[in-house]
Design an enzyme around this catalytic site. Structure first.
Site, short mmCIF file in Angstrom:
data_model
loop_
_atom_site.label_atom_id
_atom_site.label_comp_id
_atom_site.label_asym_id
_atom_site.label_seq_id
_atom_site.Cartn_x
_atom_site.Cartn_y
_atom_site.Cartn_z
N ASP A 22 0.85 -1.20 0.00
CA ASP A 22 0.00 0.00 0.00
C ASP A 22 0.88 1.25 0.00
OD1 ASP A 22 -1.89 1.95 0.42
OD2 ASP A 22 -2.14 1.50 2.56
N ASN A 24 -0.34 4.50 -0.31
CA ASN A 24 -0.96 5.77 0.12
C ASN A 24 -1.65 5.71 1.49
OD1 ASN A 24 -3.18 4.25 -0.48
ND2 ASN A 24 -4.06 5.65 -2.00
N ASP A 26 -4.09 3.93 2.73
CA ASP A 26 -5.53 3.66 2.95
C ASP A 26 -5.77 2.22 3.39
OD1 ASP A 26 -5.11 2.24 0.63
OD2 ASP A 26 -6.68 3.24 -0.54
N ASP A 30 -1.92 -1.19 -3.69
CA ASP A 30 -2.28 -0.43 -4.90
C ASP A 30 -1.17 -0.52 -5.96
OD1 ASP A 30 -0.31 1.37 -3.90
OD2 ASP A 30 -1.84 2.35 -2.68
N ASP A 99 -5.54 -10.67 -15.34
CA ASP A 99 -6.59 -11.65 -15.06
C ASP A 99 -7.78 -11.35 -15.98
OD1 ASP A 99 -7.99 -13.67 -13.49
OD2 ASP A 99 -6.62 -13.11 -11.87
N ASP A 200 -9.82 -16.79 -15.63
CA ASP A 200 -10.54 -17.26 -14.45
C ASP A 200 -11.59 -18.30 -14.83
OD1 ASP A 200 -10.97 -16.44 -11.50
OD2 ASP A 200 -13.01 -16.33 -12.28
N GLU A 257 -7.35 -21.15 -15.89
CA GLU A 257 -7.68 -21.73 -14.58
C GLU A 257 -8.85 -22.69 -14.80
OE1 GLU A 257 -9.15 -20.67 -10.08
OE2 GLU A 257 -10.18 -19.88 -11.83
N HIS A 331 -4.07 -17.28 -4.47
CA HIS A 331 -4.87 -16.49 -3.52
C HIS A 331 -6.08 -17.26 -3.00
CE1 HIS A 331 -6.68 -16.19 -7.42
NE2 HIS A 331 -7.79 -15.75 -6.87
N ASP A 332 -6.31 -18.47 -3.52
CA ASP A 332 -7.45 -19.27 -3.06
C ASP A 332 -7.03 -20.45 -2.19
OD1 ASP A 332 -9.18 -17.74 -4.66
OD2 ASP A 332 -8.88 -19.04 -6.39
C1 NOJ Z 1 -11.40 -18.26 -9.21
C2 NOJ Z 1 -10.65 -17.19 -8.52
O1 NOJ Z 1 -9.31 -17.57 -8.38
C3 NOJ Z 1 -11.35 -16.95 -7.20
O2 NOJ Z 1 -10.61 -16.12 -6.34
C4 NOJ Z 1 -12.71 -16.39 -7.49
O3 NOJ Z 1 -13.44 -16.27 -6.29
C5 NOJ Z 1 -13.49 -17.27 -8.46
N1 NOJ Z 1 -12.70 -17.78 -9.55
C6 NOJ Z 1 -14.63 -16.50 -9.05
O4 NOJ Z 1 -14.14 -15.52 -9.93
#
Ligand code: NOJ
Length: 560
Positions: A22, A24, A26, A30, A99, A200, A257, A331-332
């Site tokens: 980050d 700035n 907040d 960013d 993405d 995605d 993905e 990130h999942d």
């Molecule tokens: C896969 C993404 O990696 C995930 O973070 C997202 O919640 C779902 N697709 C829906 O876009």
């Protein structure tokens, strides 16, 4: 025969912008914050950045719900900042892949705002609308984030489909006008000079006609409809059309993905002669610590033999035609060192071992932000501190609606929740790990005083420097990129070992997925007497014997 391609030789680094840096104050990462850290990425040596969504979004699912595909989210900065970021990346010879989230948009996208107005609106058919069936939803599909996959809309007395949250309506790929809009939008970004797309849930875009009910499950109102939208009937046609209309006109990298894809299908998606995508990002190995047939929250310990079987199968199926992505984290997913390593005593050693095992396989490796620091899972005491829609909906459904034991549910969140990967990157040991001067949108992991980038850069033995070395090795030895793969010791429950072969060169990779000592023996199948030790996470004195002792979480790579 494997053809040479720049994206096969590359290492990708994933940035989840909200949690990266980050600039700035907040509390939200960013684009300027990314620019500030490009020298850090250059030092690590990665070739490509995959940037999770930075488009305008109401953030129901942290940017995976896009309300304007051609603009930048205010919290992240402006289009000008974005252009500067791209230029600064290219100056450092780092490529950028964006993405592409086009299975669904946000319900606040102007297409959907129009679409819901009336049945004869020109945008109606951009989404999937259906009348109810016997006073209920059109079918029994469950949404990924819980509840029905259909939302009723009073305005026109119909339901719309949303495979994720109700603020993520599915786009209707049967409509050629919608497809053209997507292609035009892709060209908009490609013409700005980006180097490709991560797509995605791209294998969800073609649904089976009629959207049939999923198989009923005793005691469940909504059930999986996977077989009717994963790898659906027109998916290859749509991807080939996208390739012809857009991708073939640029020298770019594409990665799809694809939850629920088999190696055989993976090969169809990525065989070069089929002109669809470059590589698939698959999940089979990520499901191995889930009870069969259950969703991800139902845990079971990993059996290493399953992992070897799964990854080995993907290696061989895509051996000569098709291409793999290699990853432990995104990130999942929970943090890999907490998941399949030891995030206490052997955190550093096991993180290096996991990296070795992954980076020496055939495919393009992905590093998720903080993985190179050995960042760990997070345990917040209270559900109030969690931010992820998937986690919060699951908790609500099971605890509030079904009266399940909150402690059990918290345990599964600690193990599998997506926020494990979303706490801010730990840059240094100052307040909030140097991520922000304000209040972070999600709490920083307290272990930042010990685990942070400043410390890692200063310590030549750190996980960071180990990743650097792995990346450098890939540039020096083409066998790492192009060699064929063979699994060893298939039935061993704690050793993961394999060879790579290119011409008369061989690479031997031996990794110990446990805190136990093990004896490793080449069984005379090859001779290590003149082998060179390329990398190891321990000091290895003797490098020339054909059998040796493996220490806890040890990894060694020999070139023969
Ligand atoms: C896969 C993404 O990696 C995930 O973070 C997202 O919640 C779902 N697709 C829906 O876009």
């Amino acid at each position: 025969m494997t053809t040479r391609q720049w994206w096969k030789e590359a290492v990708v680094y994933q940035i989840y912008p909200r949690s990266f840096n980050d600039s700035n104050g907040d509390g939200v990462g960013d684009i300027q914050g990314i620019i500030e850290k490009l020298d850090y990425l250059k030092e690590l040596g990665v070739d490509v950045v995959w940037l999770s969504p930075v488009y305008t979004s109401p953030n129901d699912d942290n940017g995976y719900d896009i309300s304007d595909y051609r603009n930048i989210m205010d919290e992240f900065g402006s289009m000008e900042d974005w252009g500067k970021m791209l230029a600064e990346m290219h100056k450092r010879e780092i490529k950028l892949i964006m993405d592409l989230v086009v299975n669904h948009s946000s319900d606040e996208h102007e297409w959907f705002v129009e679409s819901r107005k009336s049945k004869d609106n020109p945008y109606r058919d951009y989404y999937i609308w259906k009348p109810g069936k016997d006073g209920a939803e059109p079918n029994n599909w469950e949404a990924t984030f819980g509840g029905s996959a259909w939302e009723y809309d009073k305005q026109t007395d119909e339901y719309f489909l949303h495979l994720f949250s109700k603020k993520q309506p599915d786009l209707n790929w049967e409509n050629p006008k919608l497809r053209q809009e997507v292609y035009d939008m892709m060209k908009f970004w490609l013409d700005k000079g980006i180097d490709g797309f991560r797509m995605d849930v791209i294998n969800f875009i073609s649904k089976v006609e009629g959207l049939p009910d999923g198989e009923k499950v005793e005691g469940k109102k909504y059930v999986s409809g996977h077989q009717y939208f994963m790898n659906g009937p027109r998916i290859h046609e749509f991807l080939q059309e996208m390739n012809m209309e857009v991708l073939s006109k640029y020298d770019v990298m594409t990665v799809g993905e694809m939850p629920g894809v088999s190696p055989e299908e993976g090969r169809l998606y990525t065989s070069e002669d089929r002109k669809e995508l470059n590589m698939v990002f698959q999940f089979e190995h990520m499901d191995l610590d889930t009870q069969p047939g259950m969703n991800k929250w139902h845990l079971k310990p990993l059996d290493l033999r399953d992992l070897k079987r799964s990854l080995g199968k993907w290696q061989s199926e895509l051996e000569d035609g098709g291409w793999n992505s290699l990853y432990w984290n995104n990130h999942d997913q929970p943090r890999i060192v907490s998941r399949w390593g030891d995030d206490m005593e052997y955190r550093v050693t096991s993180a290096k071992m996991l990296a070795t095992c992954l980076h020496m396989m055939k495919g393009t490796p992905y590093i998720y932000q903080g993985e190179e620091l050995g960042m760990t899972n997070i345990k917040f005491d209270s559900i109030e501190e969690y931010k992820d829609i998937e986690t919060l909906n699951m908790y609500k459904e099971r605890v509030d609606d079904h009266g399940e034991n909150p402690e059990d549910i918290m345990q599964s969140i600690y193990t599998k929740g997506r926020d494990n990967a979303r706490t801010p990157v730990q840059w240094n040991d100052t307040v909030n790990a140097g991520f922000t001067s304000g209040t972070p949108w999600i709490r920083v992991n307290e272990n930042y005083r010990k685990i942070n980038a400043e410390q890692a850069l200063a310590d030549q033995d750190s996980i960071f420097h180990y990743y650097r070395k792995l990346i450098r090795l890939r540039k020096q030895h083409e066998i790492i990129v192009y060699g064929s793969f063979d699994m060893l010791y298939e039935n061993h429950t704690e050793i993961f070992a394999y060879t790579r072969t290119l011409g008369d060169e061989k690479l031997l990779v031996v990794t110990n997925f446990s805190g136990n000592n093990h004896h490793f023996d080449t069984k005379d199948t090859f001779d290590l007497s003149n082998a060179e030790l390329l990398i190891s996470n321990y000091e290895v004195g003797e490098t020339t014997r054909n059998s040796f002792e493996l220490k806890p979480w040890e990894a060694r790579v020999y070139k023969i």
